[in-house]
Design a protein around this motif. Sequence first.
Motif, PDB file in Angstrom:
ATOM      1  N   ILE A 166       0.960  -1.220  -0.225  1.00  0.00           N
ATOM      2  CA  ILE A 166      -0.273  -0.804   0.183  1.00  0.00           C
ATOM      3  C   ILE A 166       1.141   1.599   0.132  1.00  0.00           C
ATOM      4  CG2 ILE A 166      -1.956   1.631   0.938  1.00  0.00           C
ATOM      5  CD1 ILE A 166      -2.676  -1.605   2.703  1.00  0.00           C
ATOM      6  N   TRP A 167       0.509   1.690  -1.470  1.00  0.00           N
ATOM      7  CA  TRP A 167       1.835   3.502  -0.776  1.00  0.00           C
ATOM      8  C   TRP A 167       0.341   4.688  -1.138  1.00  0.00           C
ATOM      9  CZ3 TRP A 167       6.874   3.690  -1.713  1.00  0.00           C
ATOM     10  CH2 TRP A 167       7.270   2.342  -1.114  1.00  0.00           C
ATOM     11  N   THR A 168       1.106   4.942   0.205  1.00  0.00           N
ATOM     12  CA  THR A 168       0.231   6.619  -0.239  1.00  0.00           C
ATOM     13  C   THR A 168       1.267   7.851  -0.909  1.00  0.00           C
ATOM     14  OG1 THR A 168      -0.672   6.004   1.842  1.00  0.00           O
ATOM     15  CG2 THR A 168      -0.827   8.306   1.517  1.00  0.00           C
ATOM     16  N   ILE A 169       0.572   8.751  -1.786  1.00  0.00           N
ATOM     17  CA  ILE A 169       1.594   9.360  -2.739  1.00  0.00           C
ATOM     18  C   ILE A 169       0.384  10.571  -2.672  1.00  0.00           C
ATOM     19  CG2 ILE A 169       2.272   9.571  -4.550  1.00  0.00           C
ATOM     20  CD1 ILE A 169       1.735   6.262  -5.372  1.00  0.00           C
ATOM     21  N   GLU A 170       1.563  11.721  -1.798  1.00  0.00           N
ATOM     22  CA  GLU A 170       0.690  13.289  -1.259  1.00  0.00           C
ATOM     23  C   GLU A 170       1.759  13.543  -2.715  1.00  0.00           C
ATOM     24  OE1 GLU A 170       0.396  13.956   3.066  1.00  0.00           O
ATOM     25  OE2 GLU A 170       1.805  12.479   2.825  1.00  0.00           O
ATOM     26  N   PHE A 171       0.741  15.224  -3.638  1.00  0.00           N
ATOM     27  CA  PHE A 171       1.377  15.927  -3.984  1.00  0.00           C
ATOM     28  C   PHE A 171       0.968  17.104  -3.520  1.00  0.00           C
ATOM     29  CE2 PHE A 171       1.527  13.575  -8.472  1.00  0.00           C
ATOM     30  CZ  PHE A 171       0.388  11.873  -8.067  1.00  0.00           C
ATOM     31  N   LYS A 172       2.047  17.724  -2.786  1.00  0.00           N
ATOM     32  CA  LYS A 172       2.247  18.873  -1.994  1.00  0.00           C
ATOM     33  C   LYS A 172       2.848  19.871  -2.998  1.00  0.00           C
ATOM     34  CE  LYS A 172       2.770  16.842   1.912  1.00  0.00           C
ATOM     35  NZ  LYS A 172       3.573  16.547   3.292  1.00  0.00           N
ATOM     36  N   ASP A 173       1.649  20.571  -3.497  1.00  0.00           N
ATOM     37  CA  ASP A 173       1.104  21.709  -4.398  1.00  0.00           C
ATOM     38  C   ASP A 173       2.115  22.874  -4.183  1.00  0.00           C
ATOM     39  OD1 ASP A 173       0.084  22.744  -6.875  1.00  0.00           O
ATOM     40  OD2 ASP A 173      -0.383  24.950  -5.491  1.00  0.00           O
ATOM     41  N   ASP A 174       2.636  23.360  -2.939  1.00  0.00           N
ATOM     42  CA  ASP A 174       3.059  24.562  -2.180  1.00  0.00           C
ATOM     43  C   ASP A 174       4.802  24.095  -2.412  1.00  0.00           C
ATOM     44  OD1 ASP A 174       2.340  22.529  -0.693  1.00  0.00           O
ATOM     45  OD2 ASP A 174       2.255  24.064   1.303  1.00  0.00           O
ATOM     46  N   LEU A 175       5.191  22.997  -1.946  1.00  0.00           N
ATOM     47  CA  LEU A 175       6.937  22.690  -2.619  1.00  0.00           C
ATOM     48  C   LEU A 175       7.170  22.032  -3.740  1.00  0.00           C
ATOM     49  CD1 LEU A 175       7.049  20.725   1.151  1.00  0.00           C
ATOM     50  CD2 LEU A 175       7.339  23.423   0.991  1.00  0.00           C
ATOM     51  N   GLN A 176       5.696  21.454  -4.170  1.00  0.00           N
ATOM     52  CA  GLN A 176       5.882  20.856  -5.473  1.00  0.00           C
ATOM     53  C   GLN A 176       6.847  19.845  -5.562  1.00  0.00           C
ATOM     54  OE1 GLN A 176       5.398  22.573  -9.204  1.00  0.00           O
ATOM     55  NE2 GLN A 176       3.473  23.002  -7.640  1.00  0.00           N
ATOM     56  N   VAL A 177       6.679  19.400  -4.583  1.00  0.00           N
ATOM     57  CA  VAL A 177       7.285  17.857  -4.018  1.00  0.00           C
ATOM     58  C   VAL A 177       6.066  16.380  -3.939  1.00  0.00           C
ATOM     59  CG1 VAL A 177       9.149  18.666  -3.319  1.00  0.00           C
ATOM     60  CG2 VAL A 177       7.092  18.140  -2.031  1.00  0.00           C
ATOM     61  N   VAL A 178       6.522  14.928  -4.396  1.00  0.00           N
ATOM     62  CA  VAL A 178       5.932  13.824  -4.009  1.00  0.00           C
ATOM     63  C   VAL A 178       6.171  12.853  -2.725  1.00  0.00           C
ATOM     64  CG1 VAL A 178       4.660  12.197  -5.236  1.00  0.00           C
ATOM     65  CG2 VAL A 178       5.076  14.236  -6.163  1.00  0.00           C
ATOM     66  N   GLU A 179       5.144  13.166  -2.156  1.00  0.00           N
ATOM     67  CA  GLU A 179       6.129  12.096  -1.233  1.00  0.00           C
ATOM     68  C   GLU A 179       5.318  11.050  -1.672  1.00  0.00           C
ATOM     69  OE1 GLU A 179       5.760  14.836   2.428  1.00  0.00           O
ATOM     70  OE2 GLU A 179       7.607  15.578   1.911  1.00  0.00           O
ATOM     71  N   LEU A 180       6.300  10.332  -0.980  1.00  0.00           N
ATOM     72  CA  LEU A 180       5.754   8.145  -0.986  1.00  0.00           C
ATOM     73  C   LEU A 180       6.185   7.714   0.130  1.00  0.00           C
ATOM     74  CD1 LEU A 180       6.406   8.745  -4.582  1.00  0.00           C
ATOM     75  CD2 LEU A 180       6.863   5.750  -4.128  1.00  0.00           C
ATOM     76  N   SER A 181       5.428   7.168   1.059  1.00  0.00           N
ATOM     77  CA  SER A 181       5.314   5.897   1.970  1.00  0.00           C
ATOM     78  C   SER A 181       4.579   5.074   1.397  1.00  0.00           C
ATOM     79  CB  SER A 181       4.756   7.129   3.336  1.00  0.00           C
ATOM     80  OG  SER A 181       3.413   6.827   3.300  1.00  0.00           O
ATOM     81  N   GLY A 182       5.429   3.633   1.852  1.00  0.00           N
ATOM     82  CA  GLY A 182       4.434   2.407   1.641  1.00  0.00           C
ATOM     83  C   GLY A 182       4.482   1.347   2.588  1.00  0.00           C
ATOM     84  N   LYS A 183       3.449   1.070   2.769  1.00  0.00           N
ATOM     85  CA  LYS A 183       3.642  -0.907   3.548  1.00  0.00           C
ATOM     86  C   LYS A 183       3.930  -1.230   2.837  1.00  0.00           C
ATOM     87  CE  LYS A 183       0.905   1.606   7.493  1.00  0.00           C
ATOM     88  NZ  LYS A 183       2.020   1.409   8.360  1.00  0.00           N
ATOM     89  N   LEU A 184       4.535  -2.861   2.908  1.00  0.00           N
ATOM     90  CA  LEU A 184       4.829  -4.113   2.187  1.00  0.00           C
ATOM     91  C   LEU A 184       4.414  -4.869   3.228  1.00  0.00           C
ATOM     92  CD1 LEU A 184       8.382  -2.805   0.212  1.00  0.00           C
ATOM     93  CD2 LEU A 184       5.960  -2.412  -0.131  1.00  0.00           C
TER      94      LEU A 184
END
Lengths: 256, 304
Positions: free
Chosen positions: B187-205
Amino acid sequence: MEAAMDLMRRIPPNQSEMALSALLSLLPHHSADLLSQVDQPLQVFFDEESGKEFIQCEYNRDADSYRSPWSNKYHPPLEDGSIPNPQLRELEVEANDIFAVYRDQYYEGGVSSVYMWEDDNHGFVACFLIKKDGSKKAHGRRGYLQEGSWEAIHVIEVGIEDEGAAHYCLTSTVMLSLTTENKPSGTFNLSGSIRRQMSMDLSTEEGHLCNMGKMIEEMEGKLRNSLDQVYFGKTREMVCTLRPPPEVIQHRMPES
Amino acid sequence: MADGSEEEIGEKQKKEIAKWFLANAPAGEIQYVAKDVRSILGDDEIYEMAAEEAFPPYNKAHLITLELPDRSGDIIISTFGEVDMCNYLDPRTAQVATVDHVKQVCTKVRAATDDELPSPYIEEFRDALDVELCKYVDEAYPKGICAVYCTKGKDVEGPGSDFEFSVVISASKLSPQNFCNGSWRSIWTIEFKDDLQVVELSGKLQVGAHYFEEGNVQLDSNNDCKDSTMMQAPEDCAVAITTMIRDHEAEYTASLEASYLKLPDTTFKDLRRKLPVTRTLFPWHSTLQFSLNRDITKELGIEK
């Protein structure tokens, strides 16, 4: 009962204590069967009089007390708790001392206890128990395990001596759980239990203890080996099937 | 053994026990456990109540996959696609499937409504990631199924707002005839952060395997990981995210293999050695001498 035994081989082995108590409350009239067919986790108790630890199980229990193999006394004290006859007790004392040395050579720690009792067929039964905590904070010498337990239960039925030989029937169970935790690999837990039987007719020339000891040693070696090679191996194969390592994929590519 | 107080337990308690067994069924084995539980309970009413409550959370937690009734593909049952208790969104085909949790089948399917689907702007990101992810899953998992859900900000119309995707990958291999079952869940949560222009991933395998021929041995392993990348155009984001997922999952697979390789000679040794410290079998034949020199033996035991 059949359904109960099927459940016991499906529920995660590290949950077996909970599963057994759940089954006991659902099937109170099968409690004797359940307790004899399902091996329970071993508990360790401290015998203050002899300053040593001993293992509690069904085989040294009388009412709510457990007999220490070191002092031959029940904890908590029990007036008329059953004890082996003097001859058998002598063998039991000797077995406990020798088995402790055996245990230390193979396990580098842990606790062991041996209990004996007469059976209905004029022979006797001996139960050899080992419990080892191999975690970092306990007796894990190499410090690889966050959590690690090994419990072995060997029950040997010994028939009456006849023309210098006796029949030995050994039933052994090993229950284990090991957990490692590393940065890139996360938590890795393997747990399991297996039970096997082995029967032999042996000359009693070198004594019961020698015969029983050799059988147990051989059986423990077999059980350890099949857990390692077969059982753990099968789960490893499964992981490779679910998500094959890169070299396997490369082999597969030309075909597809 | 069974003392008086244990003889009869209430129906409520029976139901709770039944639920506990069902919830603890290994991957792919809940139907077998259900059969056993049903026969042990001997009361279909209690069993059905327990099943009704235990199956839905099990199905979602195990990310089970069900075939759509029109055979157009498989749908993953997960909390991310849950419309209500019995209805689950399949984002790829924009359909909602009605599920019978206890039977573990899909009974019917309908087209998703506009409310249930993300905005065109979000869908462009979602679809691009889905396409890349499918390529990766087909290549890495012989039986893998994946889905990309928009879990936050699905109505965002254009740049300037945050949104979040949840990616799930589910692969299972069931071969009860060989006494072996297993499952892989990511399960991967992918956050698209507009203000920082970054995409952060966190995964649970999570990986589980069960082998139960004349015994019961189970592997239970899990791992959490994190990563991040720059916000880019949908296609570029999709490639960057999929590459990160591929790398982390490959690394995890390699580390599982490493854990297995370390078992026989290191890890397992802390439980029981193959041979005694003396490297020879235990001298049982000389136990008579041992018992004659019991004091020495005891000393030995302490010293080692």
